[in-house]
Scaffold this active site. Structure first.
Site, mmCIF file in Angstrom:
data_model
loop_
_atom_site.group_PDB
_atom_site.id
_atom_site.type_symbol
_atom_site.label_atom_id
_atom_site.label_comp_id
_atom_site.label_asym_id
_atom_site.label_seq_id
_atom_site.Cartn_x
_atom_site.Cartn_y
_atom_site.Cartn_z
ATOM 1 N N GLY A 1 0.794 -1.228 0.000
ATOM 2 C CA GLY A 1 0.000 0.000 0.000
ATOM 3 C C GLY A 1 0.820 1.268 0.000
ATOM 4 O O GLY A 1 0.272 2.360 0.168
ATOM 5 N N SER B 1 2.736 2.435 -2.578
ATOM 6 C CA SER B 1 2.907 3.108 -3.868
ATOM 7 C C SER B 1 1.940 2.537 -4.895
ATOM 8 O O SER B 1 1.283 1.518 -4.648
ATOM 9 C CB SER B 1 4.347 2.963 -4.388
ATOM 10 O OG SER B 1 4.621 1.614 -4.724
ATOM 11 N N TYR C 1 6.748 -13.578 -14.101
ATOM 12 C CA TYR C 1 5.692 -12.741 -13.520
ATOM 13 C C TYR C 1 4.322 -13.208 -13.996
ATOM 14 O O TYR C 1 3.382 -13.341 -13.201
ATOM 15 C CB TYR C 1 5.925 -11.290 -13.928
ATOM 16 C CG TYR C 1 4.854 -10.331 -13.452
ATOM 17 C CD1 TYR C 1 4.911 -9.774 -12.186
ATOM 18 C CD2 TYR C 1 3.786 -9.977 -14.287
ATOM 19 C CE1 TYR C 1 3.933 -8.888 -11.749
ATOM 20 C CE2 TYR C 1 2.810 -9.100 -13.860
ATOM 21 C CZ TYR C 1 2.888 -8.559 -12.588
ATOM 22 O OH TYR C 1 1.905 -7.694 -12.162
#
Length: 248
Positions: free
Chosen positions: A14, A16, A150
């Site tokens: 939380g 960025s 990813y």
């Protein structure tokens, strides 16, 4: 009254990007929030930007002792969780043939292990009717060059929601995936070489039907919907905020 009036929310990552934009929106809608991040300096800046109604707990979601400390803080201060946004994540570019073990382990530890144990350790504090939101990605359902590790973690996140929706049957807790497309966050810009951020964003925008990249606040608006009672008949679902990138 705001749409989250009186609610207790936990947002990992939380400090960025999408996490910070969502934290601001949740507080504006009446929630009390807890945020995490690995870097204390960024957390301090995030708290200043959010204002009131926020508690920051420094920690790495891939470390179970850090998660224990987070949820002990929530238990001591608020006693419950109504909304859990398992948002912390990272990734790096590496085409097949150049992937190394360290980057593989880091990406899976944060994105997959971190999400799993964030949710599992939060469950004793979750309330009937609570909302769990997992951050996915368009890359979880599309091929993306040099981004396979990813992407694989986000495919895992998608199946977590499907499976956990069944595991949570009868609890009143719902779990859904919020999958952004290319969004102008520090994490996305960090994939570019120095001085190439604008070129990266322009290249991504050219592949998006709406013709531009997204803003964190736009994804935060979708997170608000999934956190609120307006999504009360949704679980196991995936909601895209991607400008159409993964849809056509």
């Amino acid at each position: 009254m705001g749409r989250l009036e009186g609610k207790i929310a936990v947002i990992t990552g939380g400090n960025s990007g999408i996490g910070l934009a969502t934290a601001k929106r949740f507080v504006a809608e009446g929630a009390e929030i807890f945020i995490t991040g690995r870097r204390q300096e960024e957390l301090d800046r995030a708290v200043e930007a959010i204002g009131s109604g926020v508690t920051a707990v420094q920690g790495d979601v891939s470390r179970l002792d850090d998660l224990e400390r987070l949820f002990e803080t929530v238990r001591a201060k608020s006693g419950r969780i109504d909304i859990l946004f398992a948002n912390a994540g990272l990734g790096s570019l590496a085409p097949l043939g150049t992937i190394d073990e360290a980057s593989f382990d880091l990406t899976f530890d944060v994105n997959v292990k971190g999400a799993l144990f964030t949710v599992q350790k939060a469950l004793p504090l979750m309330q009937d009717g609570g909302s769990i939101i997992l951050t996915g990605s368009t890359t979880g359902s599309t091929g993306t060059p040099a981004f396979s590790i990813y992407s694989a973690t986000k495919a895992a996140i998608r199946n977590f929601a499907r499976s956990w929706a069944l595991d949570l049957r009868g609890t009143g807790i719902r779990v859904n995936v919020l999958s952004p497309g290319a969004t102008e966050t520090p994490g996305l810009k960090g994939l570019a070489s120095a001085g190439e951020e604008d070129a990266l964003l322009e290249g991504l925008a050219s592949q998006i039907p709406l013709g531009r990249t997204g803003h964190p606040e736009e994804t935060a608006a979708v997170a608000l919907f999934l956190a609120s009672n307006e999504s009360s008949f949704m679980t196991g679902s995936e909601v895209f905020a991607d400008g159409g990138a993964a849809q056509v």
